[in-house]
Design an enzyme around this catalytic site. Structure first.
Site, PDB file in Angstrom:
ATOM      1  N   TRP A 111      -0.448  30.938  21.480  1.00 46.58           N
ATOM      2  CA  TRP A 111       0.267  30.159  20.474  1.00 46.58           C
ATOM      3  C   TRP A 111      -0.678  29.293  19.654  1.00 46.58           C
ATOM      4  O   TRP A 111      -1.647  28.737  20.169  1.00 46.58           O
ATOM      5  CB  TRP A 111       1.281  29.262  21.184  1.00 46.58           C
ATOM      6  CG  TRP A 111       1.898  28.205  20.330  1.00 46.58           C
ATOM      7  CD1 TRP A 111       1.443  26.932  20.137  1.00 46.58           C
ATOM      8  CD2 TRP A 111       3.088  28.311  19.551  1.00 46.58           C
ATOM      9  NE1 TRP A 111       2.265  26.235  19.290  1.00 46.58           N
ATOM     10  CE2 TRP A 111       3.285  27.068  18.918  1.00 46.58           C
ATOM     11  CE3 TRP A 111       3.996  29.344  19.338  1.00 46.58           C
ATOM     12  CZ2 TRP A 111       4.375  26.828  18.072  1.00 46.58           C
ATOM     13  CZ3 TRP A 111       5.073  29.100  18.490  1.00 46.58           C
ATOM     14  CH2 TRP A 111       5.259  27.856  17.875  1.00 46.58           C
ATOM     15  N   MET A 112      -0.385  29.137  18.355  1.00 47.59           N
ATOM     16  CA  MET A 112      -1.094  28.197  17.481  1.00 47.59           C
ATOM     17  C   MET A 112      -0.086  27.431  16.654  1.00 47.59           C
ATOM     18  O   MET A 112       0.855  28.017  16.122  1.00 47.59           O
ATOM     19  CB  MET A 112      -2.052  28.942  16.541  1.00 47.59           C
ATOM     20  CG  MET A 112      -2.620  28.066  15.415  1.00 47.59           C
ATOM     21  SD  MET A 112      -3.352  29.014  14.055  1.00 47.59           S
ATOM     22  CE  MET A 112      -5.048  29.095  14.586  1.00 47.59           C
ATOM     23  N   ASN A 113      -0.289  26.085  16.529  1.00 51.57           N
ATOM     24  CA  ASN A 113       0.429  25.346  15.489  1.00 51.57           C
ATOM     25  C   ASN A 113      -0.517  24.423  14.737  1.00 51.57           C
ATOM     26  O   ASN A 113      -1.508  24.914  14.193  1.00 51.57           O
ATOM     27  CB  ASN A 113       1.711  24.682  16.004  1.00 51.57           C
ATOM     28  CG  ASN A 113       1.568  23.668  17.099  1.00 51.57           C
ATOM     29  OD1 ASN A 113       1.224  23.999  18.222  1.00 51.57           O
ATOM     30  ND2 ASN A 113       1.857  22.407  16.796  1.00 51.57           N
ATOM     31  N   ASP A 114      -0.304  23.129  14.689  1.00 50.83           N
ATOM     32  CA  ASP A 114      -0.971  22.241  13.735  1.00 50.83           C
ATOM     33  C   ASP A 114      -2.497  22.362  13.673  1.00 50.83           C
ATOM     34  O   ASP A 114      -3.157  22.427  14.706  1.00 50.83           O
ATOM     35  CB  ASP A 114      -0.675  20.782  14.082  1.00 50.83           C
ATOM     36  CG  ASP A 114       0.795  20.470  14.184  1.00 50.83           C
ATOM     37  OD1 ASP A 114       1.612  21.320  13.801  1.00 50.83           O
ATOM     38  OD2 ASP A 114       1.122  19.366  14.656  1.00 50.83           O
ATOM     39  N   TRP A 150       5.263  27.951  22.415  1.00 49.19           N
ATOM     40  CA  TRP A 150       4.758  26.585  22.532  1.00 49.19           C
ATOM     41  C   TRP A 150       4.847  26.141  23.989  1.00 49.19           C
ATOM     42  O   TRP A 150       5.815  26.418  24.682  1.00 49.19           O
ATOM     43  CB  TRP A 150       5.598  25.643  21.655  1.00 49.19           C
ATOM     44  CG  TRP A 150       5.100  24.228  21.645  1.00 49.19           C
ATOM     45  CD1 TRP A 150       4.270  23.674  20.716  1.00 49.19           C
ATOM     46  CD2 TRP A 150       5.399  23.182  22.588  1.00 49.19           C
ATOM     47  NE1 TRP A 150       4.022  22.357  21.035  1.00 49.19           N
ATOM     48  CE2 TRP A 150       4.700  22.030  22.181  1.00 49.19           C
ATOM     49  CE3 TRP A 150       6.166  23.125  23.756  1.00 49.19           C
ATOM     50  CZ2 TRP A 150       4.765  20.824  22.875  1.00 49.19           C
ATOM     51  CZ3 TRP A 150       6.233  21.927  24.454  1.00 49.19           C
ATOM     52  CH2 TRP A 150       5.545  20.800  24.012  1.00 49.19           C
ATOM     53  N   PHE A 152      -1.888  16.470  21.965  1.00 47.65           N
ATOM     54  CA  PHE A 152      -1.232  16.723  20.683  1.00 47.65           C
ATOM     55  C   PHE A 152      -2.213  16.513  19.520  1.00 47.65           C
ATOM     56  O   PHE A 152      -3.389  16.279  19.710  1.00 47.65           O
ATOM     57  CB  PHE A 152      -0.011  15.822  20.541  1.00 47.65           C
ATOM     58  CG  PHE A 152       1.232  16.334  21.245  1.00 47.65           C
ATOM     59  CD1 PHE A 152       1.170  17.338  22.192  1.00 47.65           C
ATOM     60  CD2 PHE A 152       2.476  15.784  20.963  1.00 47.65           C
ATOM     61  CE1 PHE A 152       2.310  17.802  22.837  1.00 47.65           C
ATOM     62  CE2 PHE A 152       3.627  16.234  21.595  1.00 47.65           C
ATOM     63  CZ  PHE A 152       3.549  17.244  22.531  1.00 47.65           C
ATOM     64  N   SER A 153      -1.684  16.546  18.305  1.00 47.70           N
ATOM     65  CA  SER A 153      -2.511  16.606  17.098  1.00 47.70           C
ATOM     66  C   SER A 153      -3.303  15.325  16.842  1.00 47.70           C
ATOM     67  O   SER A 153      -2.979  14.255  17.345  1.00 47.70           O
ATOM     68  CB  SER A 153      -1.625  16.907  15.887  1.00 47.70           C
ATOM     69  OG  SER A 153      -1.082  18.196  15.991  1.00 47.70           O
ATOM     70  N   ASP A 205      -0.144  11.775  16.136  1.00 55.19           N
ATOM     71  CA  ASP A 205      -0.909  12.465  15.094  1.00 55.19           C
ATOM     72  C   ASP A 205      -1.812  11.518  14.302  1.00 55.19           C
ATOM     73  O   ASP A 205      -1.659  11.346  13.087  1.00 55.19           O
ATOM     74  CB  ASP A 205       0.021  13.225  14.146  1.00 55.19           C
ATOM     75  CG  ASP A 205       1.035  14.090  14.871  1.00 55.19           C
ATOM     76  OD1 ASP A 205       0.725  14.521  15.991  1.00 55.19           O
ATOM     77  OD2 ASP A 205       2.129  14.324  14.332  1.00 55.19           O
ATOM     78  N   TRP A 259       9.272  23.960  12.372  1.00 52.86           N
ATOM     79  CA  TRP A 259      10.094  23.830  13.568  1.00 52.86           C
ATOM     80  C   TRP A 259      11.593  24.062  13.338  1.00 52.86           C
ATOM     81  O   TRP A 259      12.265  24.708  14.128  1.00 52.86           O
ATOM     82  CB  TRP A 259       9.929  22.433  14.169  1.00 52.86           C
ATOM     83  CG  TRP A 259       8.550  22.136  14.647  1.00 52.86           C
ATOM     84  CD1 TRP A 259       7.683  21.219  14.120  1.00 52.86           C
ATOM     85  CD2 TRP A 259       7.866  22.717  15.756  1.00 52.86           C
ATOM     86  NE1 TRP A 259       6.504  21.210  14.824  1.00 52.86           N
ATOM     87  CE2 TRP A 259       6.593  22.116  15.838  1.00 52.86           C
ATOM     88  CE3 TRP A 259       8.210  23.699  16.690  1.00 52.86           C
ATOM     89  CZ2 TRP A 259       5.664  22.454  16.813  1.00 52.86           C
ATOM     90  CZ3 TRP A 259       7.285  24.031  17.658  1.00 52.86           C
ATOM     91  CH2 TRP A 259       6.030  23.417  17.721  1.00 52.86           C
TER      92      TRP A 259
END
Length: 491
Positions: free
Chosen positions: A36-39, A63, A101-102, A163, A291
């Site tokens: 998985w990849m996000n931000d 996720w 997290f980011s 973030d 999302w």
């Protein structure tokens, strides 16, 4: 942490050969080797290379517990994957539905400093704090023994404080963090003299009800003689990433915005973060997903079947217009992977669909202008990735002033029609710039201020393109198209 990284890295090494053969793999958009990849996180130019970190779960295409993936590039096109930078390992971040997290990166005394949100749960709900990891070489990181650096201020929801974006101004360091208070989104600003000790300064900016209940991944930077705040608002409907332009006072820590706008009207543009290049350009990189429109933590689409999910949008340069609005222009470097060019000075478009040439019809770039003085059509319809009874339809509705991208019949899985206002009454031409990849379509128009990024999971047999006009004719000038090389193929 090193043990957790080694375990996750073995997972990646065991799966990456299988994953790289997936039919939906992109040709020039950065994606994970597996999982998985996000931000995007920690964007920085450090020791002669661009470093991009990213949220990742290497164990699954869903996720889950967040690690930081890492890739470097010299040209923003060809990427080398490095070992994972961060993994959940401490009492403040080792949680299955949390983790690292980011965040962001900054250089200090020749070292790279990563600031990230640690998410943990000790039986009283998720708690988010801001933490630090440091590297001498930009590859191997150690978490600071004094973590966490910043805990949630009074009145801010403890599970909605995340973030961090860090920058330096004169002799001080500043950090903006997204948050939620009284079910409204906001951005908080902190200051520090040494990067270790942080003081809460003020609420930088806040929603009055119009921008959702939580501001994710805020970014804040000067552009021209103004300041820009960007964020992804949760609970704000179709708004995926917005920008505010205005004036900022470092003494009070308050930002006064005068202009607001959408960075992208498509379904798949989220968590944009910026980086300054050595030649002074402000570039933004974002996650090509979102999302709210997808069934959270459930079915993340056809790429999941191939052992991966997620990629980044096309990198864009941010420019400030004379009216205070922003342009998001594909980076100049994209010209370096063009091949099989085709040009035509003028085309007449009628109701009979005209087939268009653009590379292989899959991985391509297309650019032209509509000559509005010679165009009397009510609307112009472009169809992309056609084949096997499927297509993605883009309509320039000149009569009703709307641009729409319909992916209801793109691939048998994707849904939705993205829409935006299209004003052409006082214009003599309308510029259009399009980038297609294996699993995405990005459309730019109106001087790169009206953009639509949408994922579509189309097979290789879907390689036909056409254009037609309705209620009259249309004229295209300066048509050019190119096939785009595969930046991930090993020569």
């Amino acid at each position: 942490m090193n043990e957790k990284i080694a375990k996750a890295q073995k997972e990646i090494d065991d799966k990456k050969k299988y994953v790289e053969n997936g039919k939906m793999r992109q040709h020039y958009h950065l994606m994970p080797q597996c999982g998985w990849m996000n931000d995007p996180n920690g964007l920085i130019y450090f020791k002669g290379q661009y470093h991009v970190f990213y949220q990742t779960n290497p164990y699954s295409g869903f996720w889950d517990s967040m690690h930081w993936g890492h890739a470097v590039s010299k040209d923003l096109l060809h990427w080398e994957y490095l070992p994972l930078a961060l993994a959940p390992s401490e009492v403040y971040d080792d949680f299955q539905k949390g983790g690292c997290f980011s965040g962001s990166a900054i250089e200090h005394d020749g070292k790279m400093y990563l600031f990230y949100t640690a998410t943990a749960n000790h039986g009283h709900g998720n708690v988010q704090t801001q933490c630090l990891a440091i590297s001498e070489d930009g590859i191997h990181f150690e978490k600071y023994t004094g973590n966490p650096l910043i805990t949630v201020p009074e009145g801010i929801e403890p599970d909605s404080f995340r973030d961090p974006k860090v920058w330096k101004h004169e002799e001080k360091y500043y950090m903006v963090i997204g948050g939620s208070r009284n079910h409204r989104g906001l951005a908080l600003i902190f200051e520090s003299e040494d990067l270790y000790h942080w003081n809460y300064l003020n609420v930088l900016s806040e929603s009055r009800g119009e921008w959702g209940f939580m501001w994710e991944c805020p970014d804040f930077y000067p552009l021209g003689d103004k300041y820009v705040l960007t964020f992804s608002p949760m609970g704000s409907g179709d708004h995926t990433s917005v920008y505010l332009v205005g004036d900022f006072d470092y003494e009070t820590g308050r930002f006064d915005s005068h202009v607001s706008g959408e960075m992208d009207w498509g379904f798949d543009y989220y968590a944009p973060q910026s980086i300054v290049t050595p030649d002074g350009r402000r570039l933004v990189i974002s996650w090509a997903n979102e999302w709210e429109w997808m069934p959270l933590f459930k079915d993340w689409g056809p790429t999941y079947q191939e052992g991966w999910c997620g990629f980044f949008n096309l990198i864009r340069e941010v420019k400030l217009g004379n009216d205070g609005t922003l342009q998001f222009v594909p980076i100049e470097e994209m010209k370096n992977i063009r091949e099989d060019g085709f040009c035509q000075e003028e085309m007449l478009i009628t109701e009979d669909p005209k087939q268009l040439k653009a590379g292989d019809g899959i991985s391509f770039e297309m650019k032209f202008v509509f000559d509005l003085k010679k165009t009397d059509a009510d609307s112009i319809e472009m169809k992309f990735r056609c084949g096997d009874g499927k297509e993605t339809c883009c309509i320039f509705d000149l009569k009703n002033g709307e641009l729409s991208v319909d992916r209801q019949n793109s691939d048998g899985w994707s849904i939705g029609v993205s829409r935006s206002v299209l004003l052409v009454n006082d214009k003599s031409e309308l510029d259009v710039h399009i980038f297609s990849d294996q699993s995405s379509l990005e459309i730019f128009t109106d001087q790169y201020r009206n953009n639509h990024s949408n994922n579509i999971f189309a097979g290789d047999q879907q390689d036909q393109l056409s254009i037609s006009a309705h209620g009259g004719k249309a004229v295209i000038r300066n048509y050019e198209s190119y096939k785009l090389k595969d930046c991930f193929r090993k020569e």
